[in-house]
Design a protein around this motif. Structure first.
Motif, short mmCIF file in Angstrom:
data_model
loop_
_atom_site.label_atom_id
_atom_site.label_comp_id
_atom_site.label_asym_id
_atom_site.label_seq_id
_atom_site.Cartn_x
_atom_site.Cartn_y
_atom_site.Cartn_z
N GLN A 2 0.83 -1.19 0.00
CA GLN A 2 0.00 0.00 0.00
C GLN A 2 0.86 1.24 0.00
O GLN A 2 1.98 1.23 0.48
N LYS A 3 0.29 2.31 -0.54
CA LYS A 3 1.01 3.59 -0.57
C LYS A 3 1.08 4.24 0.81
O LYS A 3 2.05 4.91 1.14
N TYR A 4 0.06 4.02 1.63
CA TYR A 4 0.02 4.62 2.96
C TYR A 4 0.01 3.53 4.01
O TYR A 4 -0.59 2.49 3.80
N PRO A 5 0.58 3.73 5.15
CA PRO A 5 1.38 4.89 5.53
C PRO A 5 2.76 4.82 4.86
O PRO A 5 3.21 3.74 4.47
N ASN A 6 3.40 5.97 4.73
CA ASN A 6 4.76 6.02 4.20
C ASN A 6 5.47 7.20 4.84
O ASN A 6 4.83 8.13 5.33
N PRO A 7 6.79 7.16 4.84
CA PRO A 7 7.55 8.22 5.52
C PRO A 7 7.39 9.61 4.90
O PRO A 7 7.62 10.61 5.56
N MET A 8 7.00 9.68 3.63
CA MET A 8 6.88 10.99 2.96
C MET A 8 5.55 11.68 3.27
O MET A 8 5.43 12.88 3.12
N ASN A 9 4.51 10.92 3.63
CA ASN A 9 3.19 11.48 3.88
C ASN A 9 2.67 11.03 5.25
O ASN A 9 1.69 10.29 5.33
N PRO A 10 3.30 11.48 6.34
CA PRO A 10 2.86 11.03 7.66
C PRO A 10 1.47 11.55 8.05
O PRO A 10 0.87 11.06 8.99
N GLY A 11 0.96 12.52 7.31
CA GLY A 11 -0.36 13.07 7.61
C GLY A 11 -1.50 12.10 7.33
O GLY A 11 -2.59 12.26 7.86
N VAL A 12 -1.26 11.09 6.49
CA VAL A 12 -2.29 10.09 6.22
C VAL A 12 -2.12 8.99 7.27
O VAL A 12 -1.13 8.28 7.28
N PHE A 13 -3.10 8.89 8.18
CA PHE A 13 -2.95 7.92 9.26
C PHE A 13 -3.96 6.79 9.21
O PHE A 13 -3.90 5.86 10.01
N GLY A 14 -4.86 6.83 8.25
CA GLY A 14 -5.82 5.74 8.12
C GLY A 14 -6.29 5.59 6.69
O GLY A 14 -6.49 6.58 5.98
N VAL A 15 -6.47 4.33 6.26
CA VAL A 15 -6.97 4.05 4.91
C VAL A 15 -7.96 2.89 5.02
O VAL A 15 -7.63 1.83 5.56
N ASP A 16 -9.15 3.10 4.52
CA ASP A 16 -10.16 2.05 4.48
C ASP A 16 -10.60 1.85 3.03
O ASP A 16 -10.95 2.82 2.35
N VAL A 17 -10.57 0.61 2.57
CA VAL A 17 -11.04 0.30 1.22
C VAL A 17 -12.56 0.13 1.30
O VAL A 17 -13.06 -0.73 2.03
N LEU A 18 -13.27 0.96 0.57
CA LEU A 18 -14.73 0.91 0.56
C LEU A 18 -15.24 -0.01 -0.53
O LEU A 18 -16.28 -0.67 -0.37
N HIS A 19 -14.52 -0.05 -1.65
CA HIS A 19 -14.95 -0.88 -2.78
C HIS A 19 -13.74 -1.16 -3.66
O HIS A 19 -12.88 -0.29 -3.84
N ARG A 20 -13.68 -2.35 -4.20
CA ARG A 20 -12.61 -2.69 -5.14
C ARG A 20 -13.17 -3.73 -6.11
O ARG A 20 -13.78 -4.70 -5.68
N SER A 21 -12.96 -3.49 -7.41
CA SER A 21 -13.44 -4.44 -8.42
C SER A 21 -12.59 -4.34 -9.68
O SER A 21 -11.90 -3.34 -9.90
N VAL A 22 -12.66 -5.38 -10.49
CA VAL A 22 -11.98 -5.41 -11.78
C VAL A 22 -13.07 -5.45 -12.84
O VAL A 22 -13.97 -6.30 -12.80
#
Length: 172
Positions: A2-22
């Motif tokens: 995943q892109k988050y969390p990462n050292p360059m963007n510490p302001g993003v502290f949570g990520v929830d996947v709401l939907h994913r499809s192909v």
């Protein structure tokens, strides 16, 4: 990975996947909710009248492996009575050099009903521009981590195959 969390963007502290499809064309569509901390200066916080700057952002992305294209659209869903930020990022191969990637970034910022709104819009535009560099660095960080994981998996697989071959020879 995943892109988050990462050292360059510490302001993003949570990520929830709401939907994913192909879809039928093989494109991956994702909708995520990001929990972020806007790093607004104290002066900006006092102008808009808030003490906390925890915000939520809805993010829609499409990964097209055939076209080698990644498109990301995001919009804030917090503080919409004060400010709206709509951002679009597109990553695609460079037309003359397929080994390079072209990143196009667009953002629309609208500060509502506040004095000094043009000042705040300019401040936010500058922050978004600065964060674009951080976003590129974060993507490169993710790619490096992926490459490392792939190398480690390949080394493990080679070791497992060798051990199996040695065991098979020893059994004969």
């Amino acid at each position: 990975m995943q892109k988050y969390p990462n050292p360059m963007n510490p302001g993003v502290f949570g990520v929830d996947v709401l939907h994913r499809s192909v879809d039928t064309d093989g494109r991956l569509h994702s909708t995520r909710l990001l929990s972020t901390e806007w790093g607004l200066p104290a002066m900006a916080k006092s102008i808009i009248g808030v003490t906390r700057t925890c915000t939520y952002v809805e993010e829609h992305s499409v990964v097209d492996p055939k076209e080698k294209r990644f498109e990301l659209k995001s919009t804030n869903i917090s503080f919409t009575n004060l400010v709206s930020v709509d951002e679009k990022l597109t990553y695609k191969p460079h037309p003359q050099d397929p080994e390079k990637t072209v990143l196009t970034q667009e953002a629309q910022i609208c500060v509502k009903g506040i004095s000094l709104s043009s000042y705040l819009e300019g401040l936010m535009a500058k922050t978004i521009s600065t964060n674009a560099d951080k976003g590129r660095e974060a993507m490169e960080w993710v790619i490096r981590r992926l490459n490392t994981e792939i190398e480690e998996l390949a080394a493990t697989a080679r070791g497992t195959i060798r051990a199996s071959m040695v065991a098979a020879v020893a059994d004969k």
